[in-house]
Design an enzyme around this catalytic site. Sequence first.
Site, PDB file in Angstrom:
ATOM      1  N   GLU A   1      46.046  24.041   4.628  1.00  0.00           N
ATOM      2  CA  GLU A   1      45.744  23.742   3.234  1.00  0.00           C
ATOM      3  C   GLU A   1      44.974  24.894   2.595  1.00  0.00           C
ATOM      4  O   GLU A   1      44.181  25.554   3.277  1.00  0.00           O
ATOM      5  CB  GLU A   1      44.859  22.481   3.173  1.00  0.00           C
ATOM      6  CG  GLU A   1      45.470  21.253   3.825  1.00  0.00           C
ATOM      7  CD  GLU A   1      46.488  20.555   2.939  1.00  0.00           C
ATOM      8  OE1 GLU A   1      47.250  21.223   2.220  1.00  0.00           O
ATOM      9  OE2 GLU A   1      46.522  19.319   2.982  1.00  0.00           O
TER      10      GLU A   1
ATOM     11  N   ASN B   1      51.236  22.216  -2.716  1.00  0.00           N
ATOM     12  CA  ASN B   1      50.095  23.110  -2.965  1.00  0.00           C
ATOM     13  C   ASN B   1      50.243  24.438  -2.211  1.00  0.00           C
ATOM     14  O   ASN B   1      49.304  25.197  -2.098  1.00  0.00           O
ATOM     15  CB  ASN B   1      48.783  22.425  -2.560  1.00  0.00           C
ATOM     16  CG  ASN B   1      48.756  22.069  -1.085  1.00  0.00           C
ATOM     17  OD1 ASN B   1      49.735  22.289  -0.365  1.00  0.00           O
ATOM     18  ND2 ASN B   1      47.642  21.527  -0.624  1.00  0.00           N
TER      19      ASN B   1
ATOM     20  N   ASP C   1      52.630  20.587  13.424  1.00  0.00           N
ATOM     21  CA  ASP C   1      51.446  19.791  13.109  1.00  0.00           C
ATOM     22  C   ASP C   1      51.619  18.310  13.437  1.00  0.00           C
ATOM     23  O   ASP C   1      52.734  17.835  13.697  1.00  0.00           O
ATOM     24  CB  ASP C   1      51.076  19.955  11.624  1.00  0.00           C
ATOM     25  CG  ASP C   1      52.304  19.854  10.704  1.00  0.00           C
ATOM     26  OD1 ASP C   1      53.347  19.351  11.149  1.00  0.00           O
ATOM     27  OD2 ASP C   1      52.212  20.273   9.546  1.00  0.00           O
TER      28      ASP C   1
ATOM     29  N   HIS D   1      51.005  24.748   1.020  1.00  0.00           N
ATOM     30  CA  HIS D   1      50.646  24.757   2.446  1.00  0.00           C
ATOM     31  C   HIS D   1      51.896  24.962   3.303  1.00  0.00           C
ATOM     32  O   HIS D   1      53.006  24.634   2.911  1.00  0.00           O
ATOM     33  CB  HIS D   1      49.875  23.495   2.858  1.00  0.00           C
ATOM     34  CG  HIS D   1      50.673  22.234   2.982  1.00  0.00           C
ATOM     35  ND1 HIS D   1      50.147  20.985   2.708  1.00  0.00           N
ATOM     36  CD2 HIS D   1      51.946  21.999   3.366  1.00  0.00           C
ATOM     37  CE1 HIS D   1      51.058  20.062   2.936  1.00  0.00           C
ATOM     38  NE2 HIS D   1      52.164  20.646   3.323  1.00  0.00           N
TER      39      HIS D   1
HETATM   40  C1  GLP Z   1      54.280  18.416   5.110  1.00  0.00           C
HETATM   41  C2  GLP Z   1      54.212  19.039   6.515  1.00  0.00           C
HETATM   42  C3  GLP Z   1      54.939  20.341   6.551  1.00  0.00           C
HETATM   43  C4  GLP Z   1      56.180  20.210   5.680  1.00  0.00           C
HETATM   44  C5  GLP Z   1      55.739  20.213   4.244  1.00  0.00           C
HETATM   45  C6  GLP Z   1      56.851  19.951   3.243  1.00  0.00           C
HETATM   46  O1  GLP Z   1      53.106  17.853   4.715  1.00  0.00           O
HETATM   47  N1  GLP Z   1      52.912  19.228   7.045  1.00  0.00           N
HETATM   48  O2  GLP Z   1      55.250  20.667   7.886  1.00  0.00           O
HETATM   49  O3  GLP Z   1      57.032  21.298   5.903  1.00  0.00           O
HETATM   50  O4  GLP Z   1      54.650  19.337   4.079  1.00  0.00           O
HETATM   51  O5  GLP Z   1      57.251  18.607   3.246  1.00  0.00           O
HETATM   52  P1  GLP Z   1      58.559  18.093   2.506  1.00  0.00           P
HETATM   53  O6  GLP Z   1      59.713  18.740   3.149  1.00  0.00           O
HETATM   54  O7  GLP Z   1      58.551  16.596   2.719  1.00  0.00           O
HETATM   55  O8  GLP Z   1      58.429  18.461   1.083  1.00  0.00           O
END
Ligand code: GLP
Length: 270
Positions: free
Chosen positions: A171, A164, A95, A166
Amino acid sequence: MLFEVLKKQRLKEYSFVSPHCISIFGDTSSLNEAVVDVLECNLRKTLNDKNSKPLGLATGKTMRPIYASLLNRLRNWSGPEIELLKDKWCSFNLDEYVGIQPQDLNSFTAYMWKNLGDPLGLKKHQINVPNGNTNDPKSEALFYSEELIKKGGLGLQLLGMGLNGHIGFNEPPCGLDSQCRVVLLSECTKKQNANDFSCDNNNLPKYAITLGIKEILAAEEIHLIVTGESKSRILRSLLTALPNDNLPASWLKRHMNLYIWVDKQAMILI
Ligand code: GLP
């Protein structure tokens, strides 16, 4: 060890996920090393495999130490092996934010170059990230998914999970058939990621381009990494839920080669 046995017993009560696909670690650094073992092995395999598929990569705090440890590991590879790896490298990220320049330090593009691309000396076309710096993000999403199809789809996919539930920026609510597209970021995600932007939520991008659940589930193998106490509530929901739209990561349970890697802190509510 005892911790692991006890937790696996508890996991049996969560009938919707096989305890065999979950690995639990007492500390995050041993988890990271174990994930890097798998990654390193996969990269070695691709060296001599003409049909290897692109690596699916994620960003976020969870992945940072994993990439750092992978770079360390690759220092032990021989010169010719590294050259071959650099030659063959092809990865697709999940993404990117819409309305952000690739050189903006908050972009996932910059993250990937800082944490992998530059240290490895890769070429621009080898690390694919959706282009968020466009007036036509819909077309960019379509273009990105077509590029991925041209390369044969995803091989090994690394995933983190949002608070959440995702994955990528899928989302909730998000269906099984969702494909690469433009999405509106939820308030929860904006709050979670606001720290990276060192600004208030209002300055965060509102939209992102993300691979969908469909492209993710088409990967050959999936490694979901969940670390830290802040993820314990959503991890518990993930382990107990049947696949459903309100918890996008729960669709991963439909995958035959799903591996879930968790640390002790994330298991605190289980
Ligand atoms: C982000 C990204 C994801 C990531 C996830 C977890 O917003 N879009 O690709 O894996 O949320 O993030 P984190 O590792 O900082 O908790």
